[in-house]
Design an enzyme around this catalytic site. Sequence first.
Site, PDB file in Angstrom:
ATOM      1  NE  ARG A  32      -2.018   1.854   3.378  1.00 17.43           N
ATOM      2  CZ  ARG A  32      -2.088   1.768   4.713  1.00 17.43           C
ATOM      3  NH1 ARG A  32      -2.923   0.933   5.299  1.00 17.43           N
ATOM      4  NH2 ARG A  32      -1.304   2.515   5.463  1.00 17.43           N
TER       5      ARG A  32
ATOM      6  CG  HIS B 256      -7.031   2.424   5.825  1.00 12.68           C
ATOM      7  ND1 HIS B 256      -7.262   1.230   5.183  1.00 12.68           N
ATOM      8  CD2 HIS B 256      -8.215   2.774   6.403  1.00 12.68           C
ATOM      9  CE1 HIS B 256      -8.525   0.863   5.386  1.00 12.68           C
ATOM     10  NE2 HIS B 256      -9.113   1.784   6.104  1.00 12.68           N
TER      11      HIS B 256
ATOM     12  CE1 TYR C 257      -0.187   2.033   8.957  1.00  5.44           C
ATOM     13  CE2 TYR C 257      -1.060   3.996  10.016  1.00  5.44           C
ATOM     14  CZ  TYR C 257      -1.108   3.059   9.006  1.00  5.44           C
ATOM     15  OH  TYR C 257      -2.068   3.158   8.029  1.00  5.44           O
TER      16      TYR C 257
HETATM   17  C1  TPP Z   1     -16.555  -5.961   9.752  1.00  7.54           C
HETATM   18  C2  TPP Z   1     -15.616  -4.798   9.798  1.00  7.54           C
HETATM   19  N1  TPP Z   1     -14.718  -4.703  10.803  1.00  7.54           N
HETATM   20  C3  TPP Z   1     -13.865  -3.649  10.868  1.00  7.54           C
HETATM   21  C4  TPP Z   1     -13.927  -2.661   9.923  1.00  7.54           C
HETATM   22  C5  TPP Z   1     -12.982  -1.462  10.019  1.00  7.54           C
HETATM   23  N2  TPP Z   1     -12.002  -1.508   8.936  1.00  7.54           N
HETATM   24  C6  TPP Z   1     -12.187  -0.799   7.799  1.00  7.54           C
HETATM   25  S1  TPP Z   1     -10.993  -1.045   6.695  1.00  7.54           S
HETATM   26  C7  TPP Z   1     -10.166  -2.091   7.724  1.00  7.54           C
HETATM   27  C8  TPP Z   1      -8.875  -2.728   7.273  1.00  7.54           C
HETATM   28  C9  TPP Z   1      -9.065  -3.671   6.131  1.00  7.54           C
HETATM   29  O1  TPP Z   1      -7.839  -4.058   5.631  1.00  7.54           O
HETATM   30  P1  TPP Z   1      -7.692  -4.939   4.351  1.00  7.54           P
HETATM   31  O2  TPP Z   1      -8.780  -5.950   4.298  1.00  7.54           O
HETATM   32  O3  TPP Z   1      -6.309  -5.441   4.312  1.00  7.54           O
HETATM   33  O4  TPP Z   1      -7.971  -3.930   3.132  1.00  7.54           O
HETATM   34  P2  TPP Z   1      -7.125  -2.663   2.677  1.00  7.54           P
HETATM   35  O5  TPP Z   1      -7.687  -1.479   3.412  1.00  7.54           O
HETATM   36  O6  TPP Z   1      -5.703  -2.899   2.978  1.00  7.54           O
HETATM   37  O7  TPP Z   1      -7.386  -2.523   1.214  1.00  7.54           O
HETATM   38  C10 TPP Z   1     -10.836  -2.232   8.933  1.00  7.54           C
HETATM   39  C11 TPP Z   1     -10.384  -3.059  10.063  1.00  7.54           C
HETATM   40  C12 TPP Z   1     -14.887  -2.776   8.894  1.00  7.54           C
HETATM   41  N3  TPP Z   1     -15.016  -1.882   7.913  1.00  7.54           N
HETATM   42  N4  TPP Z   1     -15.719  -3.863   8.849  1.00  7.54           N
END
Ligand code: TPP
Length: 350
Positions: free
Chosen positions: A240, A244, A253
Amino acid sequence: MSSLTDATDHPLDDQTLRAMMQAMVSSRVFSQRVFNLQRQGRAGTNAPVDGSEAILAGVSYALDPTQDWILPQYRELVGLERFGTDVLDRYVLYALGHPDGGHIPAPTRVWPPQISLATQVPHAVGLAWGMKQQGEDGCVLAFLGDGSTSEGDFYEACNFAAVLDAPVIVLVVNNGWAISTPVSTQTRAKNFAEKSHAFGMPGVTVDGTDPVAVHDAVSDARSRAVAGAGPTLIEATTYRLGPHTTADDPTRYVPADELAAARDPLVTFGVELAARGLWSEADEAETIATADARMETAVQAGEARAVSGEEIFEHVYAHPTPRLARQQAEFRARQGLDGARPQTRPGGAS
Ligand SMILES: Cc1ncc(C[n+]2csc(CCOP(=O)(O)OP(=O)(O)O)c2C)c(N)n1
Ligand SMILES: [Mg+2]
């Protein structure tokens, strides 16, 4: 897995390779524009694509936009123009605050973004199983992130997919991070592809900074799916390169040296194509200008539409539940949408 560098006789022709590069450059431009709109107070929170462009190009060009479906997470909608121009228009409308994507009829086979992690995977498997039951051609691809693989929905959906021989591809975008959680604390598994063994389906890890490698992995998985051979789990690895979302400060971080060492797919693929005489600085500049103009049109159209906010109650249930109907009536009264004066909450906030 073949890659552009070692596959001079690759079936992808020069025109397609250039189109993939154009898609990659354009998606970064689109994403940066939406990011800037948020900083200007004109758009809501959004998740930049930086680092995932090659995965989106590889997927787009391996699937058939007339037969296949894509269920994205939330980082992908800027890179799927091959599936239809309305995908980007809808993304812009979401970002500008139209919760239903502005009622644009969706002729494309790309579903809306999904925020609740991994819930799109059971949807994808259900859709694929339904297609199989009805004898429809094509397959379904669901994107999810490395972090989303920790959700129960991922395991349940993959198990169903394998048991039902559903024509589905589950593609894990491993970009190293789930907000501030690194992959090293997300899983003890060696990689995400090996989770496929537990489901009894093939799993493959592919270089997600190489659109040709992604294309090949997805093509293979698609061939299996449409031949009735069932699902495939693909892990596409990248890094990435941005925050985020617009709400994040990764400098707190992300190790600076790790970020500096990460491959930028736009650079690596651009250099490879340039070495073959297929890409130049002028091509890059022209692609950026075209993408900017495309975005300008989408943003102008989006900003010309009024956001009522009431759309949030629509398209959830065919018949709203009593509680939702009560909430909608309350919302309309507060907004003065029924002709009455807008109500104010105790304390004065409207
Ligand atoms: C069920 C749920 N739990 C927590 C979140 C909060 N949340 C949003 S994005 C995220 C990280 C997701 O990371 P990843 O699946 O690796 O996708 P990336 O953002 O790296 O594309 C979290 C924990 C959420 N949206 N839905
Ligand atoms: Mg991630």
